[in-house]
Motif scaffolding. Sequence first.
Motif, PDB file in Angstrom:
ATOM      1  N   ASN A   1       0.872  -1.158   0.000  1.00 26.04           N
ATOM      2  CA  ASN A   1       0.000   0.000   0.000  1.00 26.04           C
ATOM      3  C   ASN A   1       0.923   1.226   0.000  1.00 26.04           C
ATOM      4  OD1 ASN A   1      -1.544   2.277   0.914  1.00 26.04           O
ATOM      5  ND2 ASN A   1      -3.130   0.869   1.622  1.00 26.04           N
ATOM      6  N   HIS A   2       0.936   1.947  -1.119  1.00 30.66           N
ATOM      7  CA  HIS A   2       1.953   2.981  -1.310  1.00 30.66           C
ATOM      8  C   HIS A   2       1.746   4.212  -0.431  1.00 30.66           C
ATOM      9  CE1 HIS A   2       4.126   1.068  -4.638  1.00 30.66           C
ATOM     10  NE2 HIS A   2       2.940   0.584  -4.992  1.00 30.66           N
ATOM     11  N   THR A   3       0.680   4.236   0.345  1.00 30.00           N
ATOM     12  CA  THR A   3       0.477   5.348   1.282  1.00 30.00           C
ATOM     13  C   THR A   3       0.474   4.866   2.735  1.00 30.00           C
ATOM     14  OG1 THR A   3      -1.925   5.148   0.955  1.00 30.00           O
ATOM     15  CG2 THR A   3      -0.759   6.793  -0.363  1.00 30.00           C
ATOM     16  N   ALA A   4      -0.259   3.795   3.020  1.00 33.86           N
ATOM     17  CA  ALA A   4      -0.404   3.341   4.410  1.00 33.86           C
ATOM     18  C   ALA A   4       0.817   2.602   4.930  1.00 33.86           C
ATOM     19  CB  ALA A   4      -1.643   2.451   4.544  1.00 33.86           C
ATOM     20  N   ASP A   5       1.584   1.953   4.040  1.00 33.00           N
ATOM     21  CA  ASP A   5       2.677   1.086   4.489  1.00 33.00           C
ATOM     22  C   ASP A   5       4.013   1.804   4.613  1.00 33.00           C
ATOM     23  OD1 ASP A   5       1.032  -1.114   4.694  1.00 33.00           O
ATOM     24  OD2 ASP A   5       1.379  -1.765   2.634  1.00 33.00           O
ATOM     25  N   VAL A   6       4.062   3.078   4.329  1.00 34.57           N
ATOM     26  CA  VAL A   6       5.316   3.830   4.408  1.00 34.57           C
ATOM     27  C   VAL A   6       5.097   5.118   5.203  1.00 34.57           C
ATOM     28  CG1 VAL A   6       6.294   2.897   2.281  1.00 34.57           C
ATOM     29  CG2 VAL A   6       4.819   4.923   2.178  1.00 34.57           C
ATOM     30  N   LYS A   7       6.213   5.706   5.651  1.00 38.24           N
ATOM     31  CA  LYS A   7       6.140   6.887   6.513  1.00 38.24           C
ATOM     32  C   LYS A   7       6.903   8.035   5.840  1.00 38.24           C
ATOM     33  CE  LYS A   7       8.011   6.145  10.444  1.00 38.24           C
ATOM     34  NZ  LYS A   7       8.284   5.697  11.825  1.00 38.24           N
ATOM     35  N   PRO A   8       6.192   8.980   5.193  1.00 38.28           N
ATOM     36  CA  PRO A   8       6.887  10.085   4.519  1.00 38.28           C
ATOM     37  C   PRO A   8       7.398  11.126   5.496  1.00 38.28           C
ATOM     38  CG  PRO A   8       4.528  10.358   4.317  1.00 38.28           C
ATOM     39  CD  PRO A   8       4.736   9.028   4.992  1.00 38.28           C
TER      40      PRO A   8
END
Length: 308
Positions: free
Chosen positions: A116-123
């Motif tokens: 999930n390119h938004t939920a699984d990473v921390k920008p």
Amino acid sequence: AVLCLGEKPLTKKEQLRLAYFEELKSIHGRDQDGIIKSFQEDRLRSVEQTCAGQRRIPFSRLPHYKRKLLLQQILVNDQYKFLYCFTPKVACSNWKKVLMALDEKGLRPEDITKVNHTADVKPLLSFSDEEINLKLKTYYKFMFVRDPLARLASAFRNKFREIPSYMKKYGVPIVKKYRDNPPAHPKGDDVRWSEFVQYMIDTPPPKYNQHWTPYSSLCQPCTVTYDFIGSYENLQPEANYVLRQVGAAKRVAFPQRQGYYRPLKESELKGMMKELSNTQFQNLLSIFENDYRLFGYQFPKFDQIESN
């Protein structure tokens, strides 16, 4: 694929880059570290020299839209204290699997089937200004690049042949605007490369989707001082070198390409570029000129491209 049309002599940067790739093929594992480190020193020095010839903008003075884009692209791992600026179509999905594996005890990147390119990473954008500035100053920072036009062609092939949402959002308007006698109800699944390129030329860069935004805008290498700028063409050894540099858990190695992955062939790339007029080609190259200069890729030669 690396675009190299015609017989234009290689620059010194390109000669060094190709010699480096050949040398790495003859050795494996940690024995490669010294060669990788040496090449990185040359690449980072070259980036610094190129940036010195431009108007450098400190992070604190970046325009709002550039700052926001940069902070969206930089992903954070606090345990191993690194920042990864991801560039779409340069193995970013596999890098995100690595970040997920590092966050989950016992998990390996190859165990992860979907990202999930938004939920699984921390920008980095999700942190306070104070935390952002501290991490930019103290964390290990890296990014990966590939031949700029090869990346663009790969994005085109993926988004306009495989992803319905892109066909609808971008493909339909492109066909309506740039095709002579377009169908009454275009689906956007048959966008021509030349139509997409003309859309790129006519669109202000701040309105680009991240998949076709230049590296120099996504990751701002003349504002952020990266510790490592890797090459897609030598992805596996360089990615694992980075993981060793940050002290990542030994169970986490950079994953192999998926079996279904079909790499972009040089002949395919050349064929796409020859569909363009010389004017289109020159205008397209001007969009990515800074990327070519920064990262030592050979500028394409246009003599063999005939005007449409």
